[in-house]
Structure formats: structure tokens, C-alpha cells
Design an enzyme around this catalytic site. Structure first.
Site, PDB file in Angstrom:
ATOM      1  N   VAL A   1     -49.936  24.174   0.003  1.00 58.50           N
ATOM      2  CA  VAL A   1     -49.379  25.214   0.874  1.00 58.50           C
ATOM      3  C   VAL A   1     -47.893  25.427   0.564  1.00 58.50           C
ATOM      4  O   VAL A   1     -47.419  26.552   0.423  1.00 58.50           O
ATOM      5  CB  VAL A   1     -49.557  24.822   2.360  1.00 58.50           C
TER       6      VAL A   1
ATOM      7  N   GLU B   1     -50.551   8.804  -2.335  1.00 50.51           N
ATOM      8  CA  GLU B   1     -51.725   9.514  -2.853  1.00 50.51           C
ATOM      9  C   GLU B   1     -51.323  10.719  -3.704  1.00 50.51           C
ATOM     10  O   GLU B   1     -50.172  11.154  -3.682  1.00 50.51           O
ATOM     11  CB  GLU B   1     -52.657   9.955  -1.722  1.00 50.51           C
TER      12      GLU B   1
ATOM     13  N   ARG C   1     -54.284  19.575  -6.274  1.00 51.29           N
ATOM     14  CA  ARG C   1     -54.456  21.015  -6.029  1.00 51.29           C
ATOM     15  C   ARG C   1     -53.076  21.660  -5.931  1.00 51.29           C
ATOM     16  O   ARG C   1     -52.059  20.956  -5.891  1.00 51.29           O
ATOM     17  CB  ARG C   1     -55.165  21.221  -4.679  1.00 51.29           C
TER      18      ARG C   1
HETATM   19  C1  MV4 Z   1     -48.552   4.997   5.854  1.00 54.89           C
HETATM   20  C2  MV4 Z   1     -47.617   4.996   6.903  1.00 54.89           C
HETATM   21  C3  MV4 Z   1     -46.910   3.829   7.130  1.00 54.89           C
HETATM   22  N1  MV4 Z   1     -47.145   2.739   6.366  1.00 54.89           N
HETATM   23  N2  MV4 Z   1     -48.742   3.889   5.118  1.00 54.89           N
HETATM   24  C4  MV4 Z   1     -50.478   9.229   6.809  1.00 54.89           C
HETATM   25  C5  MV4 Z   1     -51.370  10.070   5.985  1.00 54.89           C
HETATM   26  C6  MV4 Z   1     -51.552   9.399   4.672  1.00 54.89           C
HETATM   27  N3  MV4 Z   1     -51.293  10.338   3.642  1.00 54.89           N
HETATM   28  C7  MV4 Z   1     -50.594   8.254   4.681  1.00 54.89           C
HETATM   29  N4  MV4 Z   1     -49.992   8.206   5.956  1.00 54.89           N
HETATM   30  C8  MV4 Z   1     -49.153   7.190   6.302  1.00 54.89           C
HETATM   31  N5  MV4 Z   1     -49.279   6.062   5.568  1.00 54.89           N
HETATM   32  C9  MV4 Z   1     -48.046   2.789   5.397  1.00 54.89           C
HETATM   33  N6  MV4 Z   1     -48.266   1.685   4.677  1.00 54.89           N
HETATM   34  C10 MV4 Z   1     -47.429   6.156   7.647  1.00 54.89           C
HETATM   35  C11 MV4 Z   1     -48.219   7.265   7.357  1.00 54.89           C
HETATM   36  C12 MV4 Z   1     -47.965   8.417   8.151  1.00 54.89           C
HETATM   37  C13 MV4 Z   1     -47.521   9.615   7.599  1.00 54.89           C
HETATM   38  C14 MV4 Z   1     -47.337   9.771   6.239  1.00 54.89           C
HETATM   39  C15 MV4 Z   1     -46.909  10.963   5.703  1.00 54.89           C
HETATM   40  C16 MV4 Z   1     -46.641  12.034   6.555  1.00 54.89           C
HETATM   41  C17 MV4 Z   1     -46.824  11.896   7.889  1.00 54.89           C
HETATM   42  C18 MV4 Z   1     -47.262  10.695   8.431  1.00 54.89           C
HETATM   43  C19 MV4 Z   1     -47.431  10.583   9.810  1.00 54.89           C
HETATM   44  C20 MV4 Z   1     -47.868   9.411  10.353  1.00 54.89           C
HETATM   45  C21 MV4 Z   1     -48.145   8.329   9.529  1.00 54.89           C
END
Ligand code: MV4
Length: 451
Positions: free
Chosen positions: A295, A288, A292
Site C-alpha cells: 500500500v 518478515e 508484494r
Molecule cells: C514482535 C513484537 C515484539 N517483539 N516481535 C506484529 C505483527 C508481526 N509482523 C510482528 N509483530 C510484532 N512482533 C517481537 N519479538 C511486536 C510486534 C508488533 C508490531 C510489529 C510491527 C508493527 C506493529 C506492531 C504492533 C504490535 C506488535
């Protein structure tokens, strides 16, 4: 350049923007709620305007109040900071409709990137790698089951309007997938008034690495390299650093180039961040865009020497970026820890109250971004972050030594803070070696806390 700016935020980021305005010779007004009426940083602005009661929906989150304050201040531009209205494209448009420049990206780019599914489609068009996923939104159970059969379990259900982990469900079987679809839709509908979801292959223990971007209104876009933000708990980041440790240079360069391609495809300008997940084989996947200032932006400021808030203000005023890509270098290593008014021994519950003792660290290589002074009362109404402690050194090992020293110097009494858990993080061998991923805190650190 603007003559006067309104800061539409509070706390450390309000102070950070006030300082940037001062450095640029721009007059500055700041809004505040009744809960922040005694906040000492208000005195550092030329004008402070009360916009309502403590509850954010009646003050910091209320667009008409902000617009009215900008009119009272006779400001030309509005800086939204982070959180609150910073990623609200309707607010950005409202600012411009009322002849106030919104210090951020164009509303159209914010709108398109705000939908994760649309952002992902745009990324694909820009040849930016994305996590294998459903082709667009899920419209039937059959379609979801077919996707899971094709890529294999586990799969992740994501809300198109989500972000920061809201409306996400992991599914490891057909039954879990169908149940998860229903509950993710309901949660997303309630939270965002948009229940649309899509599917992705679930990546196991990924790293979270993001690329800082800066663009102007003349079509110039540059990156300022990456930050590793893998150390987080329940989607709240605890530590951020740059460069990302153990990231091959070729991967870093490819990721940064991909982020710039996406920003160009989106017609993006101002500061922004492109978030990626990186798997164990160093494959990176776009997830994503954060439209903005973030932090953790000071980590990048330390490593590149670029004042991101100043640049953000300059480009909002229509000026050209004063840097070309070749001007940007990563010098040394920078690390940030977030000091929150929370009790890490009690599930990080908020710990508002009066700070009796505040003895901040200092010395070579230390930067402390905070609005707090001794005697400050942390209000219970807002985010619990009270300071960002940063260090910058020629090497990561030296940065760790300075961070340990600074964390040892830092004394806060009267409230609980996350300082003790940071001291433990910086003594944990896995982290010291740069073996980090998004499950580190819960997998490595929190079990030890219980034993
Ligand atoms: C994921 C993932 C594993 N596989 N997508 C969490 C928030 C959102 N920005 C996307 N996230 C994740 N997407 C796939 N296909 C694991 C996470 C995720 C995560 C991502 C970034 C920072 C911390 C996280 C903590 C748990 C899960």
C-alpha cells in the site's frame, strides 16, 4: 515488453496499475466484481471483465476466475496488486503454468518466505539479525519453558504461517506460556491450516521500519531505503514516512544492506519489502518479508523518484533493472496517511455508503492516490481504504506543514473517514518530534480521544 496486462485487483491499486500500463504504452484489462460494476476507474482500462459476485472468495480471491479473465483479455501478464491473491505462491505458479507471467516474485521464493519460521532461518543464514528466538518450531512444552527460562519473560508466541499479527500471543509467565501455546496453535490451525508456532523474546515498544527492495531476473537486487510504519492500530497502518525519523545513518545503511542480502539468499526478484523491528537502542531485527507491492509504496516513489510499479512490470518482462544502487538517493521527506471509510469515534467501525461531497486537496507537494470521485459508493465488502494522501517536501518539518494544510482542505461528506484522527496525529508533539513506536496510537492518541 508485454502488449497487454490483466489487473487482478480493485480500487486505488487497480487504478495505480492501469496508469502504469498507460505510461508504458501497454494495453490493460481489469477485473471487477458485481459490487464494483459502476466503479469509475474501470473506464480508464481498455477492457473490464466481470469475474463474479461481491463476495471476494467468489471473485477477486478465485484463481480460476482470474486465469479465465486473462484468457478472455488475451493478456500476457497478471498484476495481482496487494492483498487478495498477491502473496499466494500457488496462484503465482498457476499463472505461469497457464503461460501468464505473474508480476511478482518467483513462486519458490514466495513459498519459502511465506513461512515466517523458514524466512527467519534464511535470514540467519544470510547473516541478517533476527529477534532472539527458539531455534525453529516449538515441538514440546518443555522446549518452550526452557526457552523462556533462558531469555526471560515476556516472550512472544508466533504462528509460522501467520503475519500481520495473526496467531500471536504475549506470555509473561509459565502458565500464560502454556495456555498461549494451546490457543495460538488453535488459532493458527483454524486460520492457516498450519498450527506450527515458534517463540521470540518480546520487544518492548519497538519501531516498525521496513526496507523497499527491487530485483530483476538477472540477479540484480537493490534497496530503495526505508519507511517508518510505526503508526498503526491493531496491525492496520495509519501513517508511513521516509526517511525514518531519528534513525542513525549507520543503522539505516546496515539495515538496508541486510535486506539486500536476504533477498539475494532467497533468489528474490520483483518488488518486495523486508520488515524489521527496531528497539530503543537502535538494534534492528528482521521479522518478515512482504512478497508484494505494498500500500505504502508511493512514499518511496516520492523520496527516490523511482516508479515502483513500472519497474515491477519491466522486470516481470525480463528486462534489467534500470537503476544501480548508486543511482538511488533519498531526496527530502515523504509522508502518507491512509484515508479509510471508518468512524474513528466508534472504534474505527466501517462506514460504507455514498460519498456525497468529495473535495480533495491539491497544490504543491501533494499526491492523492484514489479511485474515488463525488457520488462514489463505498461497497461494504472490501477493505475500507478510499485514498492515500501523500506529501513530499525538502524537510520533514515542511512535509508536516503541507500535510496539515492538505488535511484541512480535504472535505468528505456522506461517510465517516479517518481524516479527523490524522489531523490530531499531526498536531501531537511526540509524533512531530519523531518519537514514534508501534504503541503510539493506542498509548498516546486513543486515551485522549476518550477524555
Ligand atoms: C514482535 C513484537 C515484539 N517483539 N516481535 C506484529 C505483527 C508481526 N509482523 C510482528 N509483530 C510484532 N512482533 C517481537 N519479538 C511486536 C510486534 C508488533 C508490531 C510489529 C510491527 C508493527 C506493529 C506492531 C504492533 C504490535 C506488535
Amino acid at each position: 515488453m508485454f502488449q497487454k496486462i490483466l489487473v487482478a485487483n480493485r480500487g486505488e491499486i487497480a487504478l495505480r496499475v492501469i496508469r502504469a500500463c498507460r505510461d508504458l504504452g501497454i494495453e490493460v484489462a481489469v477485473v471487477y466484481s458485481e459490487a464494483d460494476a459502476d466503479a469509475p476507474y474501470l473506464k480508464l482500462a481498455d477492457q473490464a471483465i466481470c469475474i463474479g459476485p461481491a463476495v471476494a472468495t467468489e471473485s477477486y480471491l478465485k484463481p480460476p476466475r482470474i486465469i479465465a479473465a486473462a484468457e478472455v483479455a488475451n493478456a500476457e501478464a497478471i498484476h495481482p496488486g496487494y492483498g487478495f491473491l498477491s502473496e499466494n505462491s500457488n496462484f503465482a505458479q498457476m499463472c505461469r503454468d497457464n503461460n501468464f507471467e505473474f508480476i511478482g516474485p518467483p513462486a519458490e521464493a514466495m513459498h519459502r518466505l511465506g513461512n515466517k519460521n523458514q524466512a527467519k532461518q534464511l535470514a540467519k543464514e544470510a547473516n541478517v539479525p533476527t529477534v532472539p528466538g527458539s531455534d525453529g518450531l516449538i515441538t514440546s512444552e518443555q522446549q518452550a519453558l526452557a526457552f523462556a527460562r533462558a531469555v526471560g519473560y515476556p516472550v512472544l508466541i508466533k504462528a509460522a504461517a501467520g503475519g500481520g499479527g495473526r496467531g500471536m500471543r504475549v506470555a509473561r509467565s509459565d502458565t500464560a506460556l502454556l495456555a498461549g501455546l494451546t490457543s495460538a496453535r488453535a488459532e493458527a490451525e483454524a486460520a492457516f491450516k498450519d498450527g506450527s508456532v515458534y517463540l521470540e523474546k518480546y520487544l518492548d515498544q519497538p519501531r516498525h521500519i521496513e526496507v523497499q527492495l527491487l530485483g530483476d531476473q538477472h540477479g540484480n537486487v537493490i534497496h530503495l531505503f526505508e519507511r517508518d510504519c510505526s503508526l498503526q492500530r491493531r496491525h492496520q497502518k495509519l501513517v508511513e514516512e521516509s526517511p525514518a525519523p531519528n534513525l542513525p545513518e549507520k543503522v539505516r545503511d546496515a539495515m538496508c544492506a541486510a535486506a539486500v542480502r536476504l533477498a539475494r539468499a532467497a533468489g528474490y526478484y520483483s518488488a518486495g519489502t523486508c520488515e524489521f523491528l527496531v528497539d530503543r537502542d537502535d538494534n534492528f531485527y528482521f521479522i518478515e518479508v512482504n512478497a508484494r507491492i505494498q500500500v505504502e509504496h508511493p512514499v518511496t516513489e516520492l523520496v527516490t523518484g523511482v516508479d515502483l510499479i513500472r519497474e515491477q512490470i519491466r522486470v516481470a518482462a525480463g528486462e534489467r533493472l534500470r537503476y544501480r544502487q548508486d543511482d538511488i538517493r533519498q531526496r527530502g521527506a515523504a509522508i502518507e496517511v491512509r484515508i479509510n471509510a471508518e468512524d474513528p469515534d466508534h472504534d474505527f467501525r466501517p462506514s460504507p455508503g455514498v460519498i456525497r461531497t468529495w473535495r480533495p486537496p491539491g497544490g504543491p507537494g501533494v499526491r492523492l492516490d484514489t479511485h474515488v470521485v463525488a457520488g462514489y459508493q463505498v461497497p461494504p465488502n472490501y477493505d475500507s481504504m478510499v485514498a492515500k494522501l501523500l506529501v513530499h517536501q525538502p524537510t520533514r518539518a515542511e512535509a508536516f506543514a503541507v500535510m496539515r494544510r492538505a488535511l484541512r482542505e480535504f472535505v468528505v461528506e456522506g461517510i465517516h473517514t479517518t481524516i479527523p484522527i490524522h489531523r490530531r496525529i499531526f498536531d501531537t508533539p511526540e509524533f512531530v518530534d519523531g518519537r514514534v513506536d508501534t504503541t503510539f496510537i493506542e498509548r498516546v492518541l486513543l486515551p485522549r480521544a476518550k477524555g
